[in-house]
Design an enzyme around this catalytic site. Sequence first.
Site, PDB file in Angstrom:
ATOM      1  N   GLY A 101       0.781  -1.211   0.000  1.00  0.00           N
ATOM      2  CA  GLY A 101       0.000   0.000   0.000  1.00  0.00           C
ATOM      3  C   GLY A 101       0.821   1.272   0.000  1.00  0.00           C
ATOM      4  O   GLY A 101       2.032   1.255  -0.205  1.00  0.00           O
ATOM      5  N   TYR A 102       0.160   2.371   0.224  1.00  0.00           N
ATOM      6  CA  TYR A 102       0.698   3.720   0.068  1.00  0.00           C
ATOM      7  C   TYR A 102       1.423   3.802  -1.276  1.00  0.00           C
ATOM      8  O   TYR A 102       2.620   4.069  -1.351  1.00  0.00           O
ATOM      9  CB  TYR A 102       1.593   4.132   1.228  1.00  0.00           C
ATOM     10  CG  TYR A 102       1.523   5.632   1.461  1.00  0.00           C
ATOM     11  CD1 TYR A 102       0.408   6.180   2.081  1.00  0.00           C
ATOM     12  CD2 TYR A 102       2.510   6.482   1.007  1.00  0.00           C
ATOM     13  CE1 TYR A 102       0.295   7.543   2.250  1.00  0.00           C
ATOM     14  CE2 TYR A 102       2.398   7.855   1.167  1.00  0.00           C
ATOM     15  CZ  TYR A 102       1.289   8.385   1.785  1.00  0.00           C
ATOM     16  OH  TYR A 102       1.165   9.746   1.941  1.00  0.00           O
ATOM     17  N   HIS A 124       4.635   1.610  -8.103  1.00  0.00           N
ATOM     18  CA  HIS A 124       3.551   0.617  -8.066  1.00  0.00           C
ATOM     19  C   HIS A 124       2.631   0.781  -9.279  1.00  0.00           C
ATOM     20  O   HIS A 124       2.204  -0.198  -9.896  1.00  0.00           O
ATOM     21  CB  HIS A 124       2.714   0.779  -6.800  1.00  0.00           C
ATOM     22  CG  HIS A 124       3.458   0.561  -5.525  1.00  0.00           C
ATOM     23  ND1 HIS A 124       3.782   1.594  -4.679  1.00  0.00           N
ATOM     24  CD2 HIS A 124       3.936  -0.568  -4.946  1.00  0.00           C
ATOM     25  CE1 HIS A 124       4.419   1.114  -3.633  1.00  0.00           C
ATOM     26  NE2 HIS A 124       4.542  -0.191  -3.769  1.00  0.00           N
ATOM     27  N   GLN A 129       7.223  -9.622   7.882  1.00  0.00           N
ATOM     28  CA  GLN A 129       8.501  -9.193   7.294  1.00  0.00           C
ATOM     29  C   GLN A 129       9.104  -7.988   8.008  1.00  0.00           C
ATOM     30  O   GLN A 129      10.103  -7.438   7.551  1.00  0.00           O
ATOM     31  CB  GLN A 129       8.341  -8.924   5.806  1.00  0.00           C
ATOM     32  CG  GLN A 129       7.469  -7.740   5.439  1.00  0.00           C
ATOM     33  CD  GLN A 129       7.114  -7.735   3.964  1.00  0.00           C
ATOM     34  OE1 GLN A 129       6.407  -8.613   3.476  1.00  0.00           O
ATOM     35  NE2 GLN A 129       7.596  -6.740   3.229  1.00  0.00           N
ATOM     36  N   GLY A 136       9.022  -4.731  -8.703  1.00  0.00           N
ATOM     37  CA  GLY A 136       9.923  -3.684  -9.144  1.00  0.00           C
ATOM     38  C   GLY A 136      11.377  -4.078  -8.953  1.00  0.00           C
ATOM     39  O   GLY A 136      11.730  -4.776  -8.000  1.00  0.00           O
ATOM     40  N   LYS A 169      13.710  -2.199  -8.021  1.00  0.00           N
ATOM     41  CA  LYS A 169      14.330  -1.534  -6.872  1.00  0.00           C
ATOM     42  C   LYS A 169      14.621  -2.545  -5.761  1.00  0.00           C
ATOM     43  O   LYS A 169      15.653  -2.479  -5.104  1.00  0.00           O
ATOM     44  CB  LYS A 169      13.439  -0.415  -6.334  1.00  0.00           C
ATOM     45  CG  LYS A 169      14.055   0.334  -5.141  1.00  0.00           C
ATOM     46  CD  LYS A 169      13.239   1.547  -4.757  1.00  0.00           C
ATOM     47  CE  LYS A 169      11.958   1.161  -4.058  1.00  0.00           C
ATOM     48  NZ  LYS A 169      12.201   0.630  -2.675  1.00  0.00           N
ATOM     49  N   ASP A 170      13.704  -3.475  -5.566  1.00  0.00           N
ATOM     50  CA  ASP A 170      13.905  -4.554  -4.600  1.00  0.00           C
ATOM     51  C   ASP A 170      14.522  -5.754  -5.330  1.00  0.00           C
ATOM     52  O   ASP A 170      13.910  -6.817  -5.456  1.00  0.00           O
ATOM     53  CB  ASP A 170      12.581  -4.939  -3.940  1.00  0.00           C
ATOM     54  CG  ASP A 170      11.968  -3.788  -3.170  1.00  0.00           C
ATOM     55  OD1 ASP A 170      12.581  -3.348  -2.186  1.00  0.00           O
ATOM     56  OD2 ASP A 170      10.888  -3.312  -3.570  1.00  0.00           O
ATOM     57  N   ARG A 200      11.622   5.896  -6.392  1.00  0.00           N
ATOM     58  CA  ARG A 200      10.330   6.020  -5.726  1.00  0.00           C
ATOM     59  C   ARG A 200      10.213   4.968  -4.629  1.00  0.00           C
ATOM     60  O   ARG A 200      10.541   3.803  -4.820  1.00  0.00           O
ATOM     61  CB  ARG A 200       9.207   5.820  -6.726  1.00  0.00           C
ATOM     62  CG  ARG A 200       9.159   6.854  -7.837  1.00  0.00           C
ATOM     63  CD  ARG A 200       8.410   8.090  -7.422  1.00  0.00           C
ATOM     64  NE  ARG A 200       8.211   9.001  -8.541  1.00  0.00           N
ATOM     65  CZ  ARG A 200       7.565  10.149  -8.452  1.00  0.00           C
ATOM     66  NH1 ARG A 200       7.067  10.537  -7.297  1.00  0.00           N
ATOM     67  NH2 ARG A 200       7.427  10.917  -9.508  1.00  0.00           N
ATOM     68  N   SER A 217       7.664   4.151  -0.850  1.00  0.00           N
ATOM     69  CA  SER A 217       6.652   4.582   0.109  1.00  0.00           C
ATOM     70  C   SER A 217       7.302   5.239   1.319  1.00  0.00           C
ATOM     71  O   SER A 217       6.700   6.094   1.978  1.00  0.00           O
ATOM     72  CB  SER A 217       5.801   3.382   0.557  1.00  0.00           C
ATOM     73  OG  SER A 217       5.129   2.811  -0.546  1.00  0.00           O
TER      74      SER A 217
END
Length: 284
Positions: free
Chosen positions: A36-37, A42, A66, A152, A154-155, A189, A191
């Site tokens: 979320g957020y 996303h 997690q 994504g 990024k992870d 980007r 959250s």
Amino acid sequence: MKEENIRVVNRIEDVRNTVKEWKNQGLSVGFVPTMGYLHEGHQSLIKKAYEENDRIVVSIFVNPMQFGPTEDLDTYPRDLERDSKICKDAGANLIFHPEDKEMYKNDFLTFVDVNGLTEGLCAKSRPIHFRGVCTVVTKLLNIVYPDRIYFGQKDAQQLAIIKRMVRDLNIDVEVIGCPIVREEDGLARSSRNIYLSTEEREAATILNKSLSKAKTLIENGEKSSEVIINQIKETINSEPLARIDYVEVVDNLSMEKVKYIEKSVLVATAVYIGKTRLIDNFIY
């Protein structure tokens, strides 16, 4: 045919019944798991799923499994109304927004681990994180049963772990990694960017600046991981508000450290800006 309406459901049974109905109609299902957020990163995943599937499910679940005891579970940003609009605008059809008790019974005992890939990088400072990620993603795949699932880049470590888990456990889903989405000044980007003060937000650009310099080094022929890591650290340390968690050059598949760049590698860093931990990377 795409649908314009979007539903929010809280129960596993409702997700399964909806997806079963879609599958009976011969429709393909894309799935984007989130906490979320939602932000543009996303949104890009949902749009990609929209391009490649007939129906889209987005999960919004802040997974307690997690988070470590000192991490930001209680303060993690939440805004379902805002998220629902982003999902609808990007083309999603169904939001799965369960309570903790719907996902984990009081006597829950089963966990999913991917050994090896979960020992370095982010796992050093977040030792239980990836067990929680693997467990919840396995549960979500068993609930949604999608044709494709989207993550994504990024992870990057998470993406590599999920790909290996799906392969090793013969889960019938295609795992699709999508490019990092960045702010205009290069900050990835996230959250968690909302935690940054104005001064910290400006300081956070040091992550992408350091990686850009490292990428240029490699493109100019540098093969030594030590030289590349030192360049990144030197750049990050020039920012007073930054504190390095790790800087690593690892094999892009095995996540094992490499001394020299001879095939595809992941160059990754995690940095605290104030109290906020941010990650960034590139693949070469």
